[in-house]
Design an enzyme around this catalytic site. Structure first.
Site, PDB file in Angstrom:
ATOM      1  N   GLN A 190      15.710  13.093   6.325  1.00 29.36           N
ATOM      2  CA  GLN A 190      15.217  11.956   5.543  1.00 29.36           C
ATOM      3  C   GLN A 190      16.203  11.448   4.491  1.00 29.36           C
ATOM      4  O   GLN A 190      16.272  10.253   4.242  1.00 29.36           O
ATOM      5  CB  GLN A 190      13.908  12.363   4.859  1.00 29.36           C
ATOM      6  N   GLU A 213      14.421   3.735  -0.909  1.00 31.21           N
ATOM      7  CA  GLU A 213      14.976   4.359  -2.107  1.00 31.21           C
ATOM      8  C   GLU A 213      16.381   3.867  -2.429  1.00 31.21           C
ATOM      9  O   GLU A 213      17.092   4.464  -3.228  1.00 31.21           O
ATOM     10  CB  GLU A 213      14.948   5.884  -1.958  1.00 31.21           C
ATOM     11  N   ASP A 237      17.519  16.203   1.949  1.00 30.32           N
ATOM     12  CA  ASP A 237      16.066  16.363   1.997  1.00 30.32           C
ATOM     13  C   ASP A 237      15.700  16.256   3.468  1.00 30.32           C
ATOM     14  O   ASP A 237      15.709  15.168   4.047  1.00 30.32           O
ATOM     15  CB  ASP A 237      15.350  15.289   1.180  1.00 30.32           C
ATOM     16  N   GLU A 268      16.344  20.421   0.496  1.00 31.00           N
ATOM     17  CA  GLU A 268      14.917  20.298   0.185  1.00 31.00           C
ATOM     18  C   GLU A 268      14.101  20.320   1.476  1.00 31.00           C
ATOM     19  O   GLU A 268      14.495  19.712   2.471  1.00 31.00           O
ATOM     20  CB  GLU A 268      14.696  18.976  -0.561  1.00 31.00           C
ATOM     21  N   LYS A 318       7.120  16.380  -8.835  1.00 28.07           N
ATOM     22  CA  LYS A 318       6.617  15.013  -8.706  1.00 28.07           C
ATOM     23  C   LYS A 318       5.285  14.951  -9.439  1.00 28.07           C
ATOM     24  O   LYS A 318       4.310  15.576  -9.013  1.00 28.07           O
ATOM     25  CB  LYS A 318       6.419  14.648  -7.236  1.00 28.07           C
ATOM     26  N   ARG A 378       9.122   8.974  -6.351  1.00 27.73           N
ATOM     27  CA  ARG A 378       8.528   8.851  -5.016  1.00 27.73           C
ATOM     28  C   ARG A 378       9.161   7.636  -4.348  1.00 27.73           C
ATOM     29  O   ARG A 378       9.809   6.820  -4.997  1.00 27.73           O
ATOM     30  CB  ARG A 378       7.008   8.656  -5.084  1.00 27.73           C
ATOM     31  N   SER A 379       8.938   7.506  -3.036  1.00 30.94           N
ATOM     32  CA  SER A 379       9.556   6.365  -2.345  1.00 30.94           C
ATOM     33  C   SER A 379       8.923   5.043  -2.771  1.00 30.94           C
ATOM     34  O   SER A 379       9.574   3.999  -2.769  1.00 30.94           O
ATOM     35  CB  SER A 379       9.488   6.543  -0.834  1.00 30.94           C
ATOM     36  N   LYS A 391      16.106  13.488  -9.200  1.00 33.68           N
ATOM     37  CA  LYS A 391      16.256  12.835  -7.900  1.00 33.68           C
ATOM     38  C   LYS A 391      15.509  11.514  -8.004  1.00 33.68           C
ATOM     39  O   LYS A 391      14.283  11.489  -8.048  1.00 33.68           O
ATOM     40  CB  LYS A 391      15.643  13.748  -6.838  1.00 33.68           C
TER      41      LYS A 391
END
EC number: 4.2.1.11
Length: 426
Positions: free
Chosen positions: A163, A205, A242, A285, A337, A366-367, A388
């Site tokens: 990802q 992102e 990730d 991740e 998160k 988050r995205s 991140k």
């Protein structure tokens, strides 16, 4: 003077054009706090529940009016007159009011908006920036950014299974220089992809989403882009992944469809170990699926001494899930998160538990994001040492980096850049 006198929630749009919750909290002395709640694309099954309306005639079922109504109704009724400086009481009152183990009745998006806005209002009342209000005098570590510059998986429409491919400017002397290094590598990568005939559109992102055949091809592009920008992989910057492997874990196998591979857990560990042997990858991740505990144990035993192994879907910022991982010896780092757990207090508990046991922590976006930059302050407040928050494009991502530049300015010579030390000797 710091009692809550008003709470106002509204539906706003996030960076993907979907509705999300924004909350204003106003205190008796006039202090004001505002927070907007993010939303994920690849979500863990054990996350707190994000409440969506489900009315297909409105925002394709993704409206959050019920969560907004919960804030303006029962949550306000429960918190009216409560002291905003007592963050844990505010959060516990909402948890009790909700009454479910995963905040499903009121919605974690409703509860989190109020929790963060309350902290921001209390900080304003105290005349302190949020990072200092939450973290105190020890909040002075500027995090090493994990910059997601090539996207695959659920974040892109391309064949890449993994990802996120990230760079960490570990060799920079301070955060400002690290950000500049990241931006220069980002632009060098854009040119390299364009010259090779790939598209340079950006994903959710802010990273590029080229049609590359494999993870190795993506990593190779990044290393060479770094060289073009004047930086050496392994010295000036290191790489991170990730994998988001829960997304392609089916019937006990890791289905890497883009690469045409079907791997059992042991073969998946070998696959990741092979990438680590070829490239300076120091953080991975979600290398294994969220409930593949045997796979996680094997990965940790195989790579845990030399690579930071971050649990995202594995831990979902939940102290109970983290404790389970600690007991089983899974991973060595937690992704943080705030919307996975749903309150500031529980987020702090998760980070403190991780740090007590020698695990590192990575504050994360988050995205689906907004212009809200709260996580930049929280990364410093909680001494995470890493953040991140996407690529060097899209204002929903750069808002967080820009806030960290301001925090560096405020800290002046008291500030310390985490650099490679954030990876605990790796």
């Amino acid at each position: 003077m710091t009692e809550i006198v008003d709470i106002i929630a509204r539906e706003i749009l996030d960076s993907r054009g979907n509705p999300t919750v924004e909350v204003d909290v106003i205190l008796e002395d006039g202090a004001f706090g505002r927070a907007a709640v993010p939303s994920g694309a690849s979500t863990g099954a054990h996350e707190a529940n994000e409440k969506r309306d489900g009315d297909k005639a409105r925002y394709l079922g993704k409206g959050v009016q019920q969560a907004v109504d919960a804030v303006n109704g029962e949550i306000f009724d429960a918190l009216s007159g409560v002291d905003a400086e007592d963050q844990r009481r505010v959060d516990n009152l909402m948890i009790e009011l909700d009454g479910t183990p995963n905040k499903a009745r009121l919605g974690a998006n409703a509860i989190l908006g109020v929790s963060l806005a309350t902290a921001k209002a209390a900080a304003e009342s105290a005349g302190l920036p949020l990072y200092k209000y939450v973290g105190g005098v020890n909040a002075r570590v500027l995090p090493t950014p994990m910059m997601n510059i090539i996207n695959g998986g659920a974040h892109a429409d391309n064949p890449i299974d993994i990802q996120e491919f990230m760079i960490l400017p570990t060799g920079a002397k301070d955060f400002r220089e690290g950000l500049r290094m990241g931006a220069e590598i980002f632009h060098a990568l854009k040119k390299a992809l364009k010259d090779a005939g790939h598209n340079t559109n950006v994903g959710d992102e802010g990273g590029f989403a080229p049609n590359l055949a494999s993870a190795e091809a993506a990593l190779d592009f990044i290393v060479k882009a770094g060289e073009k920008a004047g930086y050496k992989a392994g010295d000036d910057f290191v790489l991170g992944l990730d994998v988001a492997s829960t997304e392609f874990f089916k019937n006990g196998k890791y289905e890497l469809e883009g690469e045409g591979k079907s791997l059992d857990p042991a073969a998946m560990v070998d696959y990741l170990a092979g990438l680590v042997a070829k490239f300076p990858i120091l953080t991975i991740e979600d290398g294994m699926a969220e409930d593949d505990f045997d796979g996680w144990k094997l990965l940790t035993d195989t790579l845990g001494k030399k690579v930071q192994l971050v649990g995202d879907d594995l831990f979902v910022t939940n102290p109970k899930r983290l404790q389970m991982g600690l007991d089983k010896g899974l991973a060595n780092s937690i992704l943080v998160k705030v919307n996975q757990i749903g309150t500031l207090s529980e987020t702090i508990d998760a980070v403190e538990l991780a740090h007590r046991h020698g695990y590192t922590s990575v504050m994360s976006h988050r995205s689906g994001e907004t212009e809200d930059s709260t996580i930049a302050d929280l990364a410093v407040a909680l001494n995470c040492g890493q953040i991140k928050t996407g690529s060097l494009a899209r204002s929903d991502r750069t808002a967080k980096y820009n806030q960290l530049l301001r925090i560096q300015e405020m800290l002046d010579d008291q500030g310390v850049y985490a650099g490679r030390a954030a990876l605990k000797g790796r």
